[in-house]
Structure formats: structure tokens, C-alpha cells
Design a protein around this motif. Sequence first.
Motif, mmCIF file in Angstrom:
data_model
loop_
_atom_site.group_PDB
_atom_site.id
_atom_site.type_symbol
_atom_site.label_atom_id
_atom_site.label_comp_id
_atom_site.label_asym_id
_atom_site.label_seq_id
_atom_site.Cartn_x
_atom_site.Cartn_y
_atom_site.Cartn_z
ATOM 1 N N ALA A 109 28.066 -19.979 13.531
ATOM 2 C CA ALA A 109 29.300 -19.242 13.800
ATOM 3 C C ALA A 109 29.740 -19.454 15.248
ATOM 4 O O ALA A 109 30.930 -19.611 15.539
ATOM 5 N N GLN A 110 28.763 -19.465 16.165
ATOM 6 C CA GLN A 110 29.078 -19.751 17.564
ATOM 7 C C GLN A 110 29.636 -21.168 17.710
ATOM 8 O O GLN A 110 30.595 -21.390 18.457
ATOM 9 N N ALA A 111 29.046 -22.114 17.011
ATOM 10 C CA ALA A 111 29.525 -23.495 17.081
ATOM 11 C C ALA A 111 30.948 -23.596 16.540
ATOM 12 O O ALA A 111 31.784 -24.316 17.102
ATOM 13 N N ALA A 112 31.230 -22.871 15.448
ATOM 14 C CA ALA A 112 32.581 -22.879 14.888
ATOM 15 C C ALA A 112 33.585 -22.322 15.893
ATOM 16 O O ALA A 112 34.692 -22.858 16.052
ATOM 17 N N ALA A 116 29.642 -23.055 24.640
ATOM 18 C CA ALA A 116 28.927 -24.167 24.000
ATOM 19 C C ALA A 116 27.512 -24.289 24.556
ATOM 20 O O ALA A 116 26.548 -24.490 23.803
ATOM 21 N N LEU A 117 27.361 -24.166 25.849
ATOM 22 C CA LEU A 117 26.042 -24.235 26.462
ATOM 23 C C LEU A 117 25.164 -23.061 26.036
ATOM 24 O O LEU A 117 23.945 -23.189 25.935
ATOM 25 N N GLN A 118 25.792 -21.922 25.753
ATOM 26 C CA GLN A 118 25.041 -20.746 25.331
ATOM 27 C C GLN A 118 24.379 -20.956 23.971
ATOM 28 O O GLN A 118 23.316 -20.397 23.693
ATOM 29 N N VAL A 119 25.009 -21.758 23.119
ATOM 30 C CA VAL A 119 24.427 -22.036 21.803
ATOM 31 C C VAL A 119 23.038 -22.640 21.965
ATOM 32 O O VAL A 119 22.083 -22.266 21.273
ATOM 33 N N GLU A 120 22.919 -23.562 22.897
ATOM 34 C CA GLU A 120 21.619 -24.196 23.122
ATOM 35 C C GLU A 120 20.600 -23.201 23.656
ATOM 36 O O GLU A 120 19.425 -23.227 23.265
ATOM 37 N N LYS A 121 21.028 -22.307 24.532
ATOM 38 C CA LYS A 121 20.109 -21.291 25.044
ATOM 39 C C LYS A 121 19.636 -20.376 23.920
ATOM 40 O O LYS A 121 18.452 -20.034 23.826
ATOM 41 N N ASP A 122 20.571 -19.976 23.058
ATOM 42 C CA ASP A 122 20.221 -19.066 21.968
ATOM 43 C C ASP A 122 19.298 -19.725 20.946
ATOM 44 O O ASP A 122 18.568 -19.033 20.219
ATOM 45 N N ASP A 123 19.324 -21.045 20.891
ATOM 46 C CA ASP A 123 18.453 -21.765 19.961
ATOM 47 C C ASP A 123 16.981 -21.638 20.340
ATOM 48 O O ASP A 123 16.098 -21.890 19.517
ATOM 49 N N ASP A 147 19.345 -27.010 15.100
ATOM 50 C CA ASP A 147 19.527 -28.196 15.943
ATOM 51 C C ASP A 147 20.904 -28.815 15.733
ATOM 52 O O ASP A 147 21.530 -29.297 16.685
ATOM 53 N N HIS A 148 21.376 -28.833 14.494
ATOM 54 C CA HIS A 148 22.700 -29.396 14.224
ATOM 55 C C HIS A 148 23.808 -28.526 14.819
ATOM 56 O O HIS A 148 24.821 -29.049 15.298
ATOM 57 N N ALA A 149 23.631 -27.211 14.783
ATOM 58 C CA ALA A 149 24.606 -26.329 15.422
ATOM 59 C C ALA A 149 24.662 -26.604 16.923
ATOM 60 O O ALA A 149 25.745 -26.668 17.522
ATOM 61 N N VAL A 150 23.496 -26.774 17.529
ATOM 62 C CA VAL A 150 23.429 -27.105 18.952
ATOM 63 C C VAL A 150 24.094 -28.452 19.210
ATOM 64 O O VAL A 150 24.832 -28.618 20.199
ATOM 65 N N SER A 151 23.860 -29.407 18.340
ATOM 66 C CA SER A 151 24.451 -30.732 18.510
ATOM 67 C C SER A 151 25.968 -30.666 18.485
ATOM 68 O O SER A 151 26.642 -31.316 19.294
ATOM 69 N N VAL A 152 26.521 -29.878 17.575
ATOM 70 C CA VAL A 152 27.976 -29.705 17.525
ATOM 71 C C VAL A 152 28.476 -29.127 18.842
ATOM 72 O O VAL A 152 29.460 -29.611 19.422
ATOM 73 N N ALA A 153 27.798 -28.095 19.331
ATOM 74 C CA ALA A 153 28.213 -27.465 20.580
ATOM 75 C C ALA A 153 28.114 -28.443 21.753
ATOM 76 O O ALA A 153 29.016 -28.500 22.614
ATOM 77 N N ARG A 154 27.062 -29.224 21.789
ATOM 78 C CA ARG A 154 26.906 -30.200 22.870
ATOM 79 C C ARG A 154 27.993 -31.270 22.807
ATOM 80 O O ARG A 154 28.458 -31.765 23.845
ATOM 81 N N ARG A 155 28.392 -31.631 21.615
ATOM 82 C CA ARG A 155 29.455 -32.623 21.475
ATOM 83 C C ARG A 155 30.799 -32.066 21.945
ATOM 84 O O ARG A 155 31.652 -32.806 22.445
ATOM 85 N N VAL A 156 30.985 -30.753 21.781
ATOM 86 C CA VAL A 156 32.203 -30.138 22.320
ATOM 87 C C VAL A 156 32.205 -30.218 23.843
ATOM 88 O O VAL A 156 33.231 -30.486 24.462
ATOM 89 N N VAL A 157 31.036 -30.004 24.444
ATOM 90 C CA VAL A 157 30.926 -30.150 25.904
ATOM 91 C C VAL A 157 31.359 -31.551 26.318
ATOM 92 O O VAL A 157 32.137 -31.731 27.274
ATOM 93 N N ALA A 182 25.955 -32.679 27.957
ATOM 94 C CA ALA A 182 25.550 -31.360 28.431
ATOM 95 C C ALA A 182 24.422 -31.445 29.453
ATOM 96 O O ALA A 182 24.407 -30.711 30.448
ATOM 97 N N ASP A 183 23.458 -32.358 29.229
ATOM 98 C CA ASP A 183 22.327 -32.451 30.142
ATOM 99 C C ASP A 183 22.665 -33.196 31.429
ATOM 100 O O ASP A 183 21.830 -33.333 32.318
#
Length: 214
Positions: A125-128, A139-146, A187-197, A205-206
Motif C-alpha cells: 500500500a505504501q508502494a502504491a 519511498a525510502l521509508q518503505v525500505e526501512k519498514d521492511d 522485497d518486491h514492494a521495496v523494489s518498486v519504491a526504490r525504482r520510484v526514487v 536509492a543507495d
Amino acid sequence: MDSIGEGLVEMANLVGSAIGLATTALLDADLRLAENVISADDKVDDLQRDLEDRAIAVLARQQPVATDLRTVVTSLRMSADLERSGDLAEHVAKLARMRYPQRTVPRDLRRTVLEMGQLAQRLMAQAAEVLITHDVEAALQVEKDDDRMDELHRTIFQHLMDDQWQHGVETAVDVTLVGRYYERFADHAVSVARRVVYLVTGERADELPTSGLA
């Protein structure tokens, strides 16, 4: 271009809902719900094919450059992440169907698996939302929450390795698969968020300054 973005959001919403429903089917041994999740995955696959067709049409007709080209290419990669997420939700539902009428997850792990399912749905939902807002910090927060998903995944293995495990090999295999499905979904949700970055900044992102990760 707008329709491609809308398609990605729709895919993210669908797979997020699917993982939530699959979790309920798994924990409640709900065969009908599991079947619904499995059949609904066709819609995600159709959306991905449609998105790919539109992206190819943009490339052929508009010959985008710079930001627009990056958007098209990144969107194709995100659609692949989302399609795979749908497959993982389907895998959870198929496991519920395979073990019906028994419940796949033993009582002492139900709370952990429930949290994994809820977290997976929330991360998607965050990625959406990030797909809509293009908010880099969100977007960066998604990775932290993972990070919490990784902790839950380790909890699964701690139970499996415990000398007190009394649920047998078959259940151990099932639970191992369940944990892996949720971990990969996240991991896929994080990947989507990182791609938005990357889409917004042109940097991975890194590769952003440390201050952007604070």
C-alpha cells in the motif's frame, strides 16, 4: 504515459489486496477465499501485458528521451515486480488450498504469520501511494519498514530450529515456504519504491547522500 502510471497503481492495489486475502485463507483454511485469490491473479497478469503493450507503443510512436525514456523503462521493471508479487500471493493461496481442510500454520506461529501478511499488505500500500505521489522520503521509508519483515522471517527459522518443534517435516516445509513468500513479496514492494526514487532523482536509492536516508 499517464495510463502507464495508472496501470502500475492498479496492479499494486490488486496485489496488496491479494496478499491480505491469501493470508486470511491460509490462517482460516478458507478454501473459497483461496480459490478467489488464485483466479484473480489472471487480472494482474492481464494488466502487466497491457502495460507492456502501452510502453512499447510509447517507445515506438513517441521515441521518448531523457526523463520520459527513464519513466517507460522503469515502469516496465516495476510491472515485473508487481506481477511477481501477485504470483507470490497466489502461492500463499495455493498452499492454503493444498492443505485444506487442515490449517497450514501451527498455532504457535499464527501470530507471526498474521503479522507478516499484514505487513506485506501495508508495504505494498505504501508502494502504491509512492507511485502516485513520487515522494522520495516516503519511498525510502518503505525500505526501512521492511526491516520488520526480515525480523519476522528470522523468527520463523528460530521456531523451525528449536528442539521443541513438534509439527513434523511437512509442516516445517510449508512454514518455510510461507515465510519465504512473504519475505519476497516485501522485497518486491521495496523494489518498486526504490525504482520510484530512481525515477524521480535519476539516482539509485543507495547512491543518494546519507542525509536523504535519515
